[in-house]
Design a protein around this motif. Sequence first.
Motif, short mmCIF file in Angstrom:
data_model
loop_
_atom_site.label_atom_id
_atom_site.label_comp_id
_atom_site.label_asym_id
_atom_site.label_seq_id
_atom_site.Cartn_x
_atom_site.Cartn_y
_atom_site.Cartn_z
N LYS A 1 -27.06 -12.12 -13.84
CA LYS A 1 -26.29 -11.41 -14.86
C LYS A 1 -26.07 -9.96 -14.45
O LYS A 1 -24.97 -9.41 -14.59
CB LYS A 1 -27.02 -11.47 -16.19
CG LYS A 1 -26.26 -10.95 -17.36
CD LYS A 1 -27.05 -11.16 -18.64
CE LYS A 1 -26.30 -10.61 -19.82
NZ LYS A 1 -27.07 -10.77 -21.08
N LYS A 2 -27.11 -9.32 -13.89
CA LYS A 2 -26.98 -7.94 -13.41
C LYS A 2 -25.96 -7.83 -12.29
O LYS A 2 -25.17 -6.88 -12.26
CB LYS A 2 -28.33 -7.42 -12.90
CG LYS A 2 -29.29 -7.05 -13.97
CD LYS A 2 -28.91 -5.71 -14.53
CE LYS A 2 -30.05 -5.18 -15.36
NZ LYS A 2 -29.72 -3.95 -16.01
N LEU A 3 -25.96 -8.80 -11.38
CA LEU A 3 -24.98 -8.77 -10.28
C LEU A 3 -23.56 -8.93 -10.79
O LEU A 3 -22.64 -8.27 -10.28
CB LEU A 3 -25.30 -9.86 -9.27
CG LEU A 3 -26.47 -9.58 -8.32
CD1 LEU A 3 -26.79 -10.82 -7.50
CD2 LEU A 3 -26.14 -8.42 -7.41
N LEU B 1 -22.49 -5.61 -12.20
CA LEU B 1 -22.19 -4.64 -11.14
C LEU B 1 -20.86 -4.93 -10.46
O LEU B 1 -20.14 -4.01 -10.07
CB LEU B 1 -23.31 -4.63 -10.10
CG LEU B 1 -24.62 -3.98 -10.54
CD1 LEU B 1 -25.67 -4.15 -9.46
CD2 LEU B 1 -24.41 -2.50 -10.83
N ASN B 2 -20.53 -6.20 -10.32
CA ASN B 2 -19.26 -6.56 -9.68
C ASN B 2 -18.07 -6.28 -10.58
O ASN B 2 -16.97 -6.06 -10.10
CB ASN B 2 -19.27 -8.03 -9.26
CG ASN B 2 -20.16 -8.28 -8.06
OD1 ASN B 2 -20.42 -7.37 -7.27
ND2 ASN B 2 -20.62 -9.50 -7.92
#
Length: 68
Positions: free
Chosen positions: A60-62, A65-66
Motif C-alpha cells: 500500500k505504501k509503494l 509513493l507511485n
Amino acid sequence: MTDYKQYAFILLAVSTFLYIGTILPNQHVETFQKMLIMGAECVFLLAAFVCVKRALFYQKKLKELNKD
C-alpha cells in the motif's frame, strides 16, 4: 514486500508439515509432545499472518509513493 510474502509462505508450509505430523498415527509421541507441536504450529501461523499484514502494508505504501 516480497520477502515478507516469501516468509509467510515458508511459515505456512512449515506449520502444514507440523500439522500433518500430529495427525498421522504415531505410537511414540506423547500428549505433551503433540501439544508442544500444536503450540509451535500456532506460533508459525501467527507469524505468517503478521508477515502477510506487513507485506500488504508495504504494498500500500509503494502504491501511494507511485501515485505522487
